[in-house]
Design a protein around this motif. Structure first.
Motif, PDB file in Angstrom:
ATOM      1  N   CYS A 208       0.869  -1.099  -0.100  1.00 54.00           N
ATOM      2  CA  CYS A 208       0.012  -0.023  -0.035  1.00 54.00           C
ATOM      3  C   CYS A 208       0.985   1.300   0.020  1.00 54.00           C
ATOM      4  N   ALA A 209       0.292   2.313  -0.402  1.00 57.67           N
ATOM      5  CA  ALA A 209       1.049   3.602  -0.309  1.00 57.67           C
ATOM      6  C   ALA A 209       0.896   4.170   1.017  1.00 57.67           C
ATOM      7  N   MET A 210       1.995   4.816   1.597  1.00 54.66           N
ATOM      8  CA  MET A 210       1.844   5.108   2.664  1.00 54.66           C
ATOM      9  C   MET A 210       2.456   6.608   3.023  1.00 54.66           C
ATOM     10  N   GLY A 211       2.071   7.809   3.046  1.00 55.90           N
ATOM     11  CA  GLY A 211       2.858   9.032   3.049  1.00 55.90           C
ATOM     12  C   GLY A 211       3.520   9.183   1.737  1.00 55.90           C
ATOM     13  N   HIS A 212       4.770   9.283   1.632  1.00 56.27           N
ATOM     14  CA  HIS A 212       5.760   9.233   0.425  1.00 56.27           C
ATOM     15  C   HIS A 212       6.199   7.979  -0.224  1.00 56.27           C
ATOM     16  N   LEU A 213       5.752   6.998   0.697  1.00 53.13           N
ATOM     17  CA  LEU A 213       6.136   5.744   0.257  1.00 53.13           C
ATOM     18  C   LEU A 213       5.264   4.787  -0.426  1.00 53.13           C
ATOM     19  N   PRO A 214       5.591   4.507  -1.840  1.00 48.50           N
ATOM     20  CA  PRO A 214       4.430   3.901  -2.563  1.00 48.50           C
ATOM     21  C   PRO A 214       4.423   2.341  -2.568  1.00 48.50           C
ATOM     22  N   PHE A 215       5.170   1.749  -1.851  1.00 53.70           N
ATOM     23  CA  PHE A 215       5.262   0.189  -1.768  1.00 53.70           C
ATOM     24  C   PHE A 215       5.510  -0.232  -0.288  1.00 53.70           C
ATOM     25  N   VAL A 216       4.575   0.196   0.585  1.00 57.97           N
ATOM     26  CA  VAL A 216       5.021  -0.314   1.902  1.00 57.97           C
ATOM     27  C   VAL A 216       4.197  -1.805   1.932  1.00 57.97           C
ATOM     28  N   HIS A 217       5.316  -2.757   2.473  1.00 56.86           N
ATOM     29  CA  HIS A 217       4.731  -4.263   2.530  1.00 56.86           C
ATOM     30  C   HIS A 217       3.756  -4.316   3.598  1.00 56.86           C
ATOM     31  N   THR A 218       2.520  -5.148   3.040  1.00 56.87           N
ATOM     32  CA  THR A 218       1.352  -5.158   4.166  1.00 56.87           C
ATOM     33  C   THR A 218       0.990  -6.726   4.203  1.00 56.87           C
ATOM     34  N   GLY A 219       1.584  -7.568   3.586  1.00 56.47           N
ATOM     35  CA  GLY A 219       1.068  -9.035   3.644  1.00 56.47           C
ATOM     36  C   GLY A 219       1.641  -9.759   2.174  1.00 56.47           C
ATOM     37  N   SER A 220       1.163 -10.866   2.166  1.00 58.32           N
ATOM     38  CA  SER A 220       1.139 -11.832   1.191  1.00 58.32           C
ATOM     39  C   SER A 220       0.016 -12.920   1.252  1.00 58.32           C
ATOM     40  N   ILE A 221      -0.106 -13.461  -0.044  1.00 61.81           N
ATOM     41  CA  ILE A 221      -1.148 -14.759  -0.304  1.00 61.81           C
ATOM     42  C   ILE A 221      -0.368 -15.826  -0.931  1.00 61.81           C
ATOM     43  N   GLY A 222      -0.484 -17.046  -0.544  1.00 56.33           N
ATOM     44  CA  GLY A 222       0.094 -17.910  -1.314  1.00 56.33           C
ATOM     45  C   GLY A 222      -0.039 -19.440  -0.642  1.00 56.33           C
ATOM     46  N   PRO A 223       0.385 -20.518  -1.181  1.00 54.98           N
ATOM     47  CA  PRO A 223       1.378 -20.489  -2.430  1.00 54.98           C
ATOM     48  C   PRO A 223       0.044 -20.212  -3.686  1.00 54.98           C
ATOM     49  N   ILE A 224       0.493 -19.613  -4.660  1.00 54.86           N
ATOM     50  CA  ILE A 224      -0.306 -19.184  -5.891  1.00 54.86           C
ATOM     51  C   ILE A 224       0.537 -20.002  -6.991  1.00 54.86           C
ATOM     52  N   ASP A 225      -0.371 -20.095  -7.891  1.00 54.86           N
ATOM     53  CA  ASP A 225      -0.050 -20.827  -9.363  1.00 54.86           C
ATOM     54  C   ASP A 225       0.232 -19.831 -10.296  1.00 54.86           C
ATOM     55  N   LEU A 226       1.423 -20.147 -11.075  1.00 57.92           N
ATOM     56  CA  LEU A 226       1.838 -19.273 -12.169  1.00 57.92           C
ATOM     57  C   LEU A 226       2.126 -20.306 -13.381  1.00 57.92           C
ATOM     58  N   PRO A 227       2.133 -19.675 -14.636  1.00 50.57           N
ATOM     59  CA  PRO A 227       2.345 -20.603 -15.639  1.00 50.57           C
ATOM     60  C   PRO A 227       3.851 -21.181 -15.572  1.00 50.57           C
ATOM     61  N   PRO A 228       3.571 -22.510 -16.482  1.00 51.38           N
ATOM     62  CA  PRO A 228       4.730 -23.457 -16.036  1.00 51.38           C
ATOM     63  C   PRO A 228       6.126 -22.631 -16.589  1.00 51.38           C
ATOM     64  N   SER A 229       6.008 -22.027 -17.763  1.00 49.09           N
ATOM     65  CA  SER A 229       7.059 -21.367 -18.531  1.00 49.09           C
ATOM     66  C   SER A 229       7.765 -20.286 -17.434  1.00 49.09           C
ATOM     67  N   VAL A 230       6.666 -19.562 -16.729  1.00 53.37           N
ATOM     68  CA  VAL A 230       7.343 -18.559 -15.786  1.00 53.37           C
ATOM     69  C   VAL A 230       8.176 -19.188 -14.436  1.00 53.37           C
ATOM     70  N   VAL A 231       7.138 -20.471 -14.202  1.00 56.16           N
ATOM     71  CA  VAL A 231       8.016 -21.331 -12.857  1.00 56.16           C
ATOM     72  C   VAL A 231       9.405 -21.448 -13.373  1.00 56.16           C
ATOM     73  N   ALA A 232       9.470 -22.016 -14.596  1.00 55.71           N
ATOM     74  CA  ALA A 232      10.883 -22.679 -15.145  1.00 55.71           C
ATOM     75  C   ALA A 232      11.787 -21.666 -15.200  1.00 55.71           C
ATOM     76  N   ARG A 233      11.495 -20.269 -15.678  1.00 56.75           N
ATOM     77  CA  ARG A 233      12.420 -19.347 -15.613  1.00 56.75           C
ATOM     78  C   ARG A 233      12.885 -18.902 -14.288  1.00 56.75           C
ATOM     79  N   VAL A 234      12.071 -18.615 -13.383  1.00 55.06           N
ATOM     80  CA  VAL A 234      12.355 -18.170 -11.823  1.00 55.06           C
ATOM     81  C   VAL A 234      13.028 -19.251 -11.354  1.00 55.06           C
ATOM     82  N   HIS A 235      12.736 -20.418 -11.654  1.00 55.58           N
ATOM     83  CA  HIS A 235      13.563 -21.726 -10.837  1.00 55.58           C
ATOM     84  C   HIS A 235      14.964 -21.524 -11.292  1.00 55.58           C
TER      85      HIS A 235
END
Length: 400
Positions: A208-235
């Motif tokens: 979320c944006a907080m003051g002048h900070l545009p990307f303050v971490h507030t949490g996460s959701i997972g595990p999520i599914d990604l396309p196999p091609s993306v998974v292979a590249r990240v791996h």
């Protein structure tokens, strides 16, 4: 997952960070005795730990001298195997590893961390390995439009600001400029040892944006599914970086995904908060907690088996105070009884507007259901803030 029963002579482990609760609970599941060092001293952190040390140095900051002094005191604990770093320790680890008499550090070798945390070395390595990343610069660009400034020793999104916010001001040390890109903000949790790596899963980052900070971490959701091609590249990217640098233990890889275009942002060389997602979604896959796997990789160079697919998803989200508040006994008790609340503040604690109150943790069978459950829990705790004042009234309102 419940903690394993402690053996009479179970070894100690020290966990340290801005908040040590996640690490303390994971270590307790492994049957370890825990000494926790953090700035909050939340109730569930203390419940999971035999000892707690305050290392706060002002609002939401760590005092390096208090941290070193606390580690020195824990060095005398019986059967101590070492200490593990969490979020917020980035500026301190290398210095602490050089101080004689402190406990052994259970994590990445200093040189391995430097290879991926020092910006000029890291992005040169990405280029050499042909791993895509947003354009970076180490001097102010001619125009700041569309550029961000990032501090390499920061965390939680508080280290990211628009380049335009600096104007003619001096850019902080250990900072670099990076082109702002579109795309989903994602992360991969992985364990590395002896040049190999095992990816445990992928998560969506909530900001979320907080003051002048545009990307303050507030949490996460997972595990999520990604396309196999993306998974292979990240791996492939994680495998190449682990082989090249000697990363050890639990780390995380932050990246952007725009369509099928993948760009790597950074490597966090410590156990990530997304650990909680996998322990919550698949408790039977990690019966002794993921911190046990971190220690196993560091001690013996062994990686866990590839996790089986889980039908469950988990989400966590920090709830920030809508206004200044003093934590009442009834509010703290209600949150401690609530299985969907973590990082429960102590009664009497004063919290400023915009500071974290607690963390919400939910489990459901789909990402959409997780979002719905987080929103419902967020509304419930906000209502609890407004109603839990006097003990008798609060008991009626907040009983669960």
């Amino acid at each position: 997952m419940k903690p394993r029963p402690l053996l009479p002579h179970a070894p100690f482990v020290v966990v340290a960070g801005l908040s040590a609760r996640m690490l303390a609970q994971s270590a307790a599941r492994a049957g370890l005795r825990v000494a926790a060092l953090d700035v909050f001293g939340d109730r569930d952190t203390r419940e999971a730990s035999e000892l707690w040390f305050d290392i706060g140095g002002g609002p939401l900051a760590i005092d390096g001298q208090q941290l070193a002094a606390a580690l020195e005191r824990t060095a005398r604990l019986p059967g101590l195997i070492g200490w593990i770093d969490g979020s917020g320790l980035e500026p301190f680890v290398a210095h602490l590893c050089a101080i004689p008499g402190l406990p052994r550090f259970i994590g990445n070798p200093v040189e391995a961390s430097a290879a991926v945390r020092e910006p000029q070395r890291f992005f040169a390595l990405l280029d050499a390995l042909d791993i895509p990343h947003p354009p970076v610069a180490f001097a102010p660009p001619a125009t700041t439009q569309g550029w961000l400034v990032k501090r390499a020793d920061g965390c939680g999104g508080t280290h990211i600001e628009p380049a335009s916010a600096f104007g003619d001001a001096r850019v902080p040390a250990q900072a670099y400029f990076q082109r702002r890109r579109d795309g989903r903000s994602l992360s991969a949790l992985f364990i590395a040892a002896r040049g190999s790596a095992r990816v445990l899963g992928f998560a969506e980052q909530l900001t979320c944006a907080m003051g002048h900070l545009p990307f303050v971490h507030t949490g996460s959701i997972g595990p999520i599914d990604l396309p196999p091609s993306v998974v292979a590249r990240v791996h492939a990217a994680i495998a190449a970086l682990s082989a090249q640098t000697g990363l050890t233990g639990i780390n995380s890889c932050d990246f952007l995904l725009d369509g099928d275009a993948f760009e790597l942002l950074e490597i966090n060389t410590r156990p990530s908060s997304t650990m909680t997602l996998y322990e919550t979604a698949s408790p039977h896959a990690w019966p002794h907690g993921l911190l046990a796997c971190h220690i196993e990789a560091w001690r013996h160079g062994r990686l866990p088996a590839a996790p089986a697919a889980s039908p469950w998803r988990a989400g966590q989200q920090v709830l920030f105070a809508p206004r200044p508040l003093a934590v009442s006994q009834s509010f703290s008790d209600a949150c401690l009884r609530d299985p969907l609340c973590r990082d429960v503040p102590m009664p009497g604690m004063r919290i400023d507007a915009g500071d974290p109150v607690c963390t919400l943790l939910v489990r459901a069978t789909s990402v959409d259901a997780v979002r719905y459950a987080l929103a419902a829990q967020h509304a419930l705790v906000l209502q609890r803030i407004e109603t839990c004042h006097e003990p008798d009234y609060a008991f009626i309102q907040c009983h669960s």
